[in-house]
Structure formats: C-alpha cells, structure tokens
Design an enzyme around this catalytic site. Structure first.
Site, mmCIF file in Angstrom:
data_model
loop_
_atom_site.group_PDB
_atom_site.id
_atom_site.type_symbol
_atom_site.label_atom_id
_atom_site.label_comp_id
_atom_site.label_asym_id
_atom_site.label_seq_id
_atom_site.Cartn_x
_atom_site.Cartn_y
_atom_site.Cartn_z
ATOM 1 N N LYS A 10 -48.143 25.623 81.992
ATOM 2 C CA LYS A 10 -49.376 26.178 82.570
ATOM 3 C C LYS A 10 -50.417 25.066 82.637
ATOM 4 C CE LYS A 10 -52.208 27.802 79.676
ATOM 5 N NZ LYS A 10 -53.349 26.833 79.814
ATOM 6 N N ALA A 90 -45.638 20.888 71.837
ATOM 7 C CA ALA A 90 -46.342 22.045 71.265
ATOM 8 C C ALA A 90 -47.831 21.750 71.133
ATOM 9 C CB ALA A 90 -45.749 22.389 69.908
ATOM 10 N N ALA A 91 -48.629 22.817 71.115
ATOM 11 C CA ALA A 91 -50.083 22.718 70.928
ATOM 12 C C ALA A 91 -50.677 21.651 71.845
ATOM 13 C CB ALA A 91 -50.407 22.394 69.470
ATOM 14 N N ALA A 92 -50.327 21.752 73.141
ATOM 15 C CA ALA A 92 -50.658 20.682 74.077
ATOM 16 C C ALA A 92 -51.568 21.121 75.211
ATOM 17 C CB ALA A 92 -49.367 20.101 74.666
ATOM 18 N N GLY A 93 -52.060 22.378 75.189
ATOM 19 C CA GLY A 93 -52.960 22.831 76.235
ATOM 20 C C GLY A 93 -52.267 23.219 77.525
ATOM 21 N N ILE A 94 -50.931 23.358 77.490
ATOM 22 C CA ILE A 94 -50.186 23.721 78.699
ATOM 23 C C ILE A 94 -49.403 25.019 78.486
ATOM 24 C CG2 ILE A 94 -50.077 21.467 79.794
ATOM 25 C CD1 ILE A 94 -47.433 20.937 78.447
ATOM 26 N N GLY A 96 -47.308 26.312 76.296
ATOM 27 C CA GLY A 96 -45.889 26.333 75.985
ATOM 28 C C GLY A 96 -45.424 27.611 75.310
ATOM 29 N N GLY A 97 -46.072 27.977 74.203
ATOM 30 C CA GLY A 97 -45.670 29.176 73.475
ATOM 31 C C GLY A 97 -45.878 30.440 74.278
ATOM 32 N N SER A 98 -46.990 30.533 74.997
ATOM 33 C CA SER A 98 -47.268 31.713 75.813
ATOM 34 C C SER A 98 -46.288 31.822 76.979
ATOM 35 C CB SER A 98 -48.702 31.659 76.354
ATOM 36 O OG SER A 98 -49.640 31.739 75.304
ATOM 37 N N ASP A 128 -53.133 33.821 76.870
ATOM 38 C CA ASP A 128 -52.534 33.219 78.063
ATOM 39 C C ASP A 128 -51.297 33.966 78.556
ATOM 40 O OD1 ASP A 128 -54.333 31.158 78.464
ATOM 41 O OD2 ASP A 128 -53.221 29.714 77.256
#
EC number: 2.7.1.148
Length: 281
Positions: A10, A90-94, A96-98, A128
């Site tokens: 994202k 991970a935890a990259a503002g894109i 990933g988890g969502s 997200d």
C-alpha cells in the site's frame, strides 16, 4: 483445494492528518494506491488454524495470534492451514500486515464461500484493512473506514526504497506539531494526464514526513536521493515511514535510476514497481 491471494504493498500518495478525535484516533485524508510488489497468502482447509511464514522477509514475523492473518481467520470463524510468503519489510509504512490480513480474508472467503466481514469488523483488525481489501486507487478518509474508489489510475513506473529502519507509528503521530491540517481538494486531476497528475501530487503532502525524519534521519536521505535521481517527478514518504517512493514517467529512465541507487546503497531495500491499476478480485 488451495487458494492463493496477492497482498500488494500500500502506498500513500498523499496523507493529510486533518483532526484528532477525543478517543485519540486521528482523522486522515489520504490518496492510496497499491503496487505489484507484495506478499502472498495461501490457504487450505484444516482442522485448526496454523500459520507458516516463508520468504526473504520472514525473520521476526510472528506466527501466533499477534499476526493479523491468523486474526482474520479467527474473525471468519474458519480453520485453515495458512502460508504467508513475506517479501515486504515490516513496520515500513506500506501496509504489509494490513494487506496480508486483507489477502487472507479474500482467500478464506473464496475457500469457504463466505461474505467479506463488515467495515466495522475490518477496522477491528486495523485502520488500513478496509482500503486493503479492494486494493485499488482510493481516497481513504475518517480513521480509515471511508473508502471511495478513484477511476483512471495512472500506472506510472515507480521505485520503492526502505533504508531498513523501523519507525514506530505512535510516536510519529505524537510528534506531529498540528493535528488540524487542510484536507485534499474535493476535485482530483485527470489521472490519464500523467504530467498534470504528478504536478498536482507535488502540491499535496504527507504530514507525517517531517516527524518521521526527526525520528529516523535516514528517511530524509532517501527522499533526497530519490528527488535527485534523473527523471523523478515526485519523491515522498508513504504512511508513517520509513518506505519512500519515487514516480517516473518512463521505464528506461526509472531503471537507470534504480541501477544507480542500488549501486550506491546496496544495503537498502530498493524495488522497481508500478500501480496495479485494477482492484483485487
């Protein structure tokens, strides 16, 4: 029967923080796109749910209920053997988890012939997740529950860069000096005109960019390198960081910039990509 779903990265082309509710949630006005770089979720029926994580970014990814993929299966009430092939940092503002959770929902509802959960249920997995389910160009407002698709998405060549640093979302929001910033204009440009669309985007913002750079100065270096690369029409951070993107109008120009950036910064995660241009099935 096995069902696989793609979980695209994202990208917040814009991210305007317009207010903060009394319960602490921030109100956003964000133009969100999804690109052809991402993770993959594979599901098959089982007696109980399990999660296996593979891929180049598998290290450190939880395989218990902390992972939104398993929580998505629990929400639907269906057991499955789930494999997550992890390619996004991970935890990259894109997202990933969502996006992984949204892909799991698409795959599981196909596998079990179920309807997708309501928006309120999707929000319980993360702000997200509602925009990640269709995974197409959209205007996301409120706390993430309002998703309005945008037509004629430009599928311009892009570069994603993460300097391999993590940025905690909470402190970045807390460091934002103003929580009441102007939203985007109501009317968007003609997305089929790439020059006009990119010029319009340069007049918009990611309000979290400055506080994220304060937390991780390497984000500022990434943005400078992208901005200075030949042919870059726009360089901006996505989400709360640390991933940044550059927009180009030509594949060859983008690929020359990609080669130089990878040569100069071999330790950064640097990927060529472009928007999907269509919603996920």
């Amino acid at each position: 029967m096995t069902v696989e779903a793609f979980a695209p990265a994202k990208i917040n082309l814009t991210l305007h923080v317009t207010d903060q509710r009394s319960d602490g949630y921030h109100l956003l006005d964000s133009l969100v796109t999804f690109v052809d770089v991402g993770d993959a979720v594979t599901v098959e029926k089982a007696e109980k749910s399990t999660l296996t994580v593979t891929g180049p970014m598998a290290a450190g990814v939880p395989t218990d209920s902390r992972n939104l993929v398993l929580r998505a299966a629990e929400m639907l009430g269906v057991p499955a053997k789930i494999t997550l092939n992890k390619h996004l940092p991970a935890a990259a503002g894109i997202g990933g988890g969502s996006s992984d959770a949204a892909a799991a929902l698409r795959a599981l509802t196909t596998l079990y012939n179920l309807a997708l959960p309501s928006v309120s249920d999707l929000l319980s997995l993360g702000a997200d997740v509602p925009v990640c389910v269709p995974a197409t160009l959209a205007r996301m407002t409120g706390i993430g529950e309002q998703v309005a698709p945008v037509v004629n998405e430009p599928v311009w060549p892009m570069i994603l860069i993460n300097p391999r640093v993590s940025v905690p979302t909470g402190p970045v929001f807390q460091a934002l000096p103003s929580k009441n910033n102007p939203p985007m204009p109501e009317d968007f440009p003609d997305w089929k005109d790439w020059d006009t669309a990119a010029a319009w985007l340069t007049t918009q913002r990611n309000d979290l960019e400055a506080p994220a750079i304060g937390a991780q100065p390497s984000i500022g270096q990434v943005l400078t390198e992208l901005h200075d690369s030949k042919g870059c029409a726009l360089a901006r951070m996505s989400g709360s960081g640390a991933t940044c993107f550059g927009i180009y109008f030509d594949d060859d120009i983008r690929d020359r910039a990609l080669k130089k950036l990878r040569g100069d910064f071999p330790n950064w995660w640097i990927m060529p990509t472009r928007p999907l241009g269509h919603p996920m099935a």
